[in-house]
Design an enzyme around this catalytic site. Structure first.
Site, PDB file in Angstrom:
ATOM      1  N   TRP A 100     -34.316 -20.775  -1.730  1.00  0.00           N
ATOM      2  CA  TRP A 100     -35.763 -20.524  -1.705  1.00  0.00           C
ATOM      3  C   TRP A 100     -36.140 -19.396  -2.642  1.00  0.00           C
ATOM      4  CZ3 TRP A 100     -37.809 -24.672  -0.202  1.00  0.00           C
ATOM      5  CH2 TRP A 100     -37.217 -25.436   0.799  1.00  0.00           C
ATOM      6  N   ASP A 167     -40.831 -13.155   1.475  1.00  0.00           N
ATOM      7  CA  ASP A 167     -40.880 -14.478   2.099  1.00  0.00           C
ATOM      8  C   ASP A 167     -40.142 -14.356   3.438  1.00  0.00           C
ATOM      9  OD1 ASP A 167     -40.483 -17.053   2.963  1.00  0.00           O
ATOM     10  OD2 ASP A 167     -39.521 -17.783   1.120  1.00  0.00           O
ATOM     11  N   LYS A 191     -41.338 -22.638  11.545  1.00  0.00           N
ATOM     12  CA  LYS A 191     -40.122 -22.152  12.206  1.00  0.00           C
ATOM     13  C   LYS A 191     -40.516 -21.361  13.459  1.00  0.00           C
ATOM     14  CE  LYS A 191     -38.226 -22.468   7.732  1.00  0.00           C
ATOM     15  NZ  LYS A 191     -37.675 -23.779   7.703  1.00  0.00           N
TER      16      LYS A 191
HETATM   17  C1  LIG Z   1     -37.095 -19.011   3.490  1.00  0.00           C
HETATM   18  C2  LIG Z   1     -37.918 -20.211   3.119  1.00  0.00           C
HETATM   19  N1  LIG Z   1     -38.847 -20.088   2.146  1.00  0.00           N
HETATM   20  C3  LIG Z   1     -39.598 -21.130   1.761  1.00  0.00           C
HETATM   21  C4  LIG Z   1     -39.455 -22.373   2.344  1.00  0.00           C
HETATM   22  C5  LIG Z   1     -40.312 -23.510   1.869  1.00  0.00           C
HETATM   23  O1  LIG Z   1     -41.289 -23.724   2.802  1.00  0.00           O
HETATM   24  P1  LIG Z   1     -42.336 -24.936   2.675  1.00  0.00           P
HETATM   25  O2  LIG Z   1     -41.569 -26.181   2.938  1.00  0.00           O
HETATM   26  O3  LIG Z   1     -43.335 -24.601   3.745  1.00  0.00           O
HETATM   27  O4  LIG Z   1     -42.929 -24.906   1.325  1.00  0.00           O
HETATM   28  C6  LIG Z   1     -38.513 -22.548   3.375  1.00  0.00           C
HETATM   29  C7  LIG Z   1     -38.354 -23.850   4.023  1.00  0.00           C
HETATM   30  O5  LIG Z   1     -37.512 -24.076   4.850  1.00  0.00           O
HETATM   31  C8  LIG Z   1     -37.728 -21.432   3.757  1.00  0.00           C
HETATM   32  O6  LIG Z   1     -36.817 -21.557   4.727  1.00  0.00           O
END
Ligand SMILES: Cc1ncc(COP(=O)(O)O)c(C=O)c1O
Length: 354
Positions: A100, A167, A191
């Site tokens: 991510w 994030d 989550k």
């Molecule tokens: C730490 C983290 N950041 C970003 C995301 C991406 O999130 P989204 O699917 O809401 O764009 C995730 C998805 O699991 C994640 O675990």
């Protein structure tokens, strides 16, 4: 049969939240109408949005400190680019701790220079880099507090003299931190908050409005702040469920209370992983996540047997992400200690069977 839902997200939510949410789908607030068929501008929904926004700030201890909470759409993935659109004038720093973070870096590069201040890519993100140097001239530093896929979590956050962006998609509201050290926090709801479809953004207003580029309205945090998170039609149901979950957390005693339970869950599973020769952990011990425990079988041939035993015990969602393999037990706020106990019992049964 009772299910034990270790899914990485979307994931387990509190039973009482799901019950209330299902009732609101049929008849919201006794209006004789569904939550999803009333106007987002109606008094009843505006109250939901306002309650969700203020509960988020209250639980994070950020009320009255210059922060605004927003519920936006497009997932955390849209924040990867919105952060850079709104804050990156020349150069930003990113700590690359997983898939991510890597994706956030890719988006930021559309807007300016990106310095990777540290990376654990060399060991497939098994650890959190430390001792990295943060250049003085960054517009902001971006971190990912919990790496959902690899099962690592930042325990100690750097002290920096520029805006700190984080994030927190997979560990927000799970542990006490001094949240006022962060200038912008974002997290997809799916989550620790609610269903997929909304993203919480908590931003210190004073860091906005400093870039020279023009920002399209939907991607401009200032626009969303000015419109009280109602610039466009919000994701009414995800915001409502998030409000219920935040209320549930507050009633439980807030972040400190859930952190105690989360610590117990993590201790239970990690001590089994460490003591049971049938399993081995994936992430470095000192960087282990309290939310996502990643582990493997020491003998891959036991997979079929372990999977069958998990299925019989009602365990759901423990397959590891495809980039890591093995197993991942996600233990978000709504997952009970009892569910972790059921998984640990299956793991020790594997050892007993030899
Ligand atoms: C730490 C983290 N950041 C970003 C995301 C991406 O999130 P989204 O699917 O809401 O764009 C995730 C998805 O699991 C994640 O675990």
């Amino acid at each position: 049969m009772q299910k034990h839902n270790f899914s990485a997200g979307p994931c387990v939510l509190p039973k009482e939240v799901l019950k209330k949410a299902s009732e609101a789908i049929i008849d919201f607030n006794g209006l004789g109408l569904s939550l999803v068929e009333i106007s987002h501008r109606s008094k009843d929904f505006v109250e939901v949005m306002e309650t969700a926004r203020s509960l988020a700030l209250e639980l994070l201890g950020l009320e009255g400190k210059g922060y605004k909470a927003l519920f936006l759409q497009g997932g955390a993935s849209t924040e990867f680019l919105m952060v850079a659109y709104n804050l990156l004038e020349k150069k930003a720093g990113y700590l690359n701790t997983g898939t991510w973070a890597d994706k956030a870096i890719k988006e930021a590069k559309y807007f300016g220079e990106v310095v990777e201040v540290g990376s654990s890519k060399d060991e497939n993100f098994k650890y959190i880099p430390n001792g990295y140097v943060v250049p003085e001239d960054l517009d902001y530093l971006h971190l990912t507090s919990n790496n959902t896929i690899f099962g690592t979590q930042i325990k100690k956050f750097p002290k920096v003299n520029m805006p700190l962006v984080c994030d927190m998609s997979s560990d927000i509201f799970s542990r006490e931190l001094d949240f006022s050290r962060f200038d912008l926090i974002y997290a997809g709801a799916q989550k620790n908050m609610g269903p997929a479809g909304t993203t919480l953004v908590v931003v210190k207003e004073e860091i906005l409005g400093k870039v020279t580029r023009q920002i399209p309205s939907m991607l401009d945090y200032k626009v969303h702040i000015a419109k009280d998170s109602m610039f466009n039609t919000p994701a009414v149901f995800p915001v409502y469920v998030t409000m219920l979950t935040l209320q549930w957390l507050k009633d439980l005693g807030g972040i400190s209370a859930i952190e105690e339970i989360n610590n117990k869950k993590a201790q239970l599973i990690y001590s089994e992983i460490d003591l049971n020769p049938v399993f081995e952990g994936y992430a470095n011990k000192e960087d282990r996540s309290n939310m996502n425990a990643t582990f493997n079988l020491t003998d891959a041939q036991l997979k079929e047997e372990f999977d069958a035993m998990c299925k019989d015990a009602g365990i759901n969602g423990i397959n590891g992400h495809r980039s890591v393999g093995g197993y991942r037990a996600s233990m978000y706020n709504a997952l009970t200690l009892e569910s972790v106990g059921v998984l640990v019992d299956v793991m020790s049964e594997m050892e007993r069977k030899g």
